[in-house]
Design an enzyme around this catalytic site. Sequence first.
Site, mmCIF file in Angstrom:
data_model
loop_
_atom_site.group_PDB
_atom_site.id
_atom_site.type_symbol
_atom_site.label_atom_id
_atom_site.label_comp_id
_atom_site.label_asym_id
_atom_site.label_seq_id
_atom_site.Cartn_x
_atom_site.Cartn_y
_atom_site.Cartn_z
ATOM 1 N N GLN A 37 0.843 -1.195 0.000
ATOM 2 C CA GLN A 37 0.000 0.000 0.000
ATOM 3 C C GLN A 37 0.878 1.245 0.000
ATOM 4 O OE1 GLN A 37 -3.100 0.081 3.069
ATOM 5 N NE2 GLN A 37 -2.561 2.198 3.477
ATOM 6 N N ASP A 38 0.542 2.213 -0.833
ATOM 7 C CA ASP A 38 1.189 3.517 -0.814
ATOM 8 C C ASP A 38 0.153 4.543 -0.367
ATOM 9 O OD1 ASP A 38 3.530 2.448 -1.764
ATOM 10 O OD2 ASP A 38 3.507 3.490 -3.676
ATOM 11 N N ARG A 49 1.452 14.794 13.215
ATOM 12 C CA ARG A 49 0.699 13.559 12.954
ATOM 13 C C ARG A 49 1.411 12.453 13.711
ATOM 14 N NH1 ARG A 49 -2.831 13.664 8.247
ATOM 15 N NH2 ARG A 49 -2.611 15.662 7.171
ATOM 16 N N HIS A 52 1.875 7.019 15.916
ATOM 17 C CA HIS A 52 1.006 5.901 15.567
ATOM 18 C C HIS A 52 1.798 4.609 15.393
ATOM 19 C CE1 HIS A 52 -1.393 9.236 13.344
ATOM 20 N NE2 HIS A 52 -1.725 9.201 14.623
ATOM 21 N N LYS A 61 7.157 0.307 7.274
ATOM 22 C CA LYS A 61 6.886 1.431 6.382
ATOM 23 C C LYS A 61 8.193 1.937 5.790
ATOM 24 C CE LYS A 61 3.567 3.445 9.572
ATOM 25 N NZ LYS A 61 3.294 4.640 10.351
ATOM 26 N N TYR A 121 4.170 7.240 2.197
ATOM 27 C CA TYR A 121 4.382 6.019 2.973
ATOM 28 C C TYR A 121 4.197 4.825 2.052
ATOM 29 C CZ TYR A 121 2.304 9.278 6.421
ATOM 30 O OH TYR A 121 1.978 10.367 7.173
ATOM 31 N N ASP A 132 -4.769 -0.371 15.424
ATOM 32 C CA ASP A 132 -4.081 0.901 15.624
ATOM 33 C C ASP A 132 -3.776 1.148 17.102
ATOM 34 O OD1 ASP A 132 -4.279 1.399 12.937
ATOM 35 O OD2 ASP A 132 -5.880 2.881 13.112
#
Length: 180
Positions: A37-38, A49, A52, A61, A121, A132
């Site tokens: 995934q991008d 931000r 996480h 990542k 990312y 999460d």
Amino acid sequence: MLTFRPTPHRDDRGVFTRTFDAAIAAEHGLAPDAFVQDSQSRSRKGTVRGLHGRRGRGEAKLVRCARGAVLDVLVDARPSSPTFGRSLAIRLDDEEFTTLYVPPGLLHGFQALTESADVCYRIDRPHAPGEDIAVRYDDPDLAIEWPLPVTAMSERDRAAGSWRELLAELSTELSTEAGR
């Protein structure tokens, strides 16, 4: 921490650089085809931000700043790691094009240092919101020094728990896994 520092080619037209090379990633022990995934974010100056992460097996990542500059921060949340609880900060920008490898089990966050900053990312797992985890950017136990006043953040990040609360969760999860 693993960083990839490309060699940007600059001339009167501007700049060209390779932002990802599967062969170079493989030379450093990363499986290039594992990244599925991008994603990209755009933030205003001062925006924070993070911090996480993901529970369970976490997520890896590759992170880079495609426009502007950010202070990117990692916190090791792997209880068995010799660097557990330590943080590391690195500037990512659109001049050096450094890509940062974030291994599974680390918390990740950043602050935009320029009027606008785009962060890209490349992630090795599809997003699973139930996995999460987050810790407040200003947690006193982590004592991360953000270079600018914080101008914006999500409600989710404002409501994030403390490092101590995450440690208690991780301890409970490890005890449960050991008892199986």
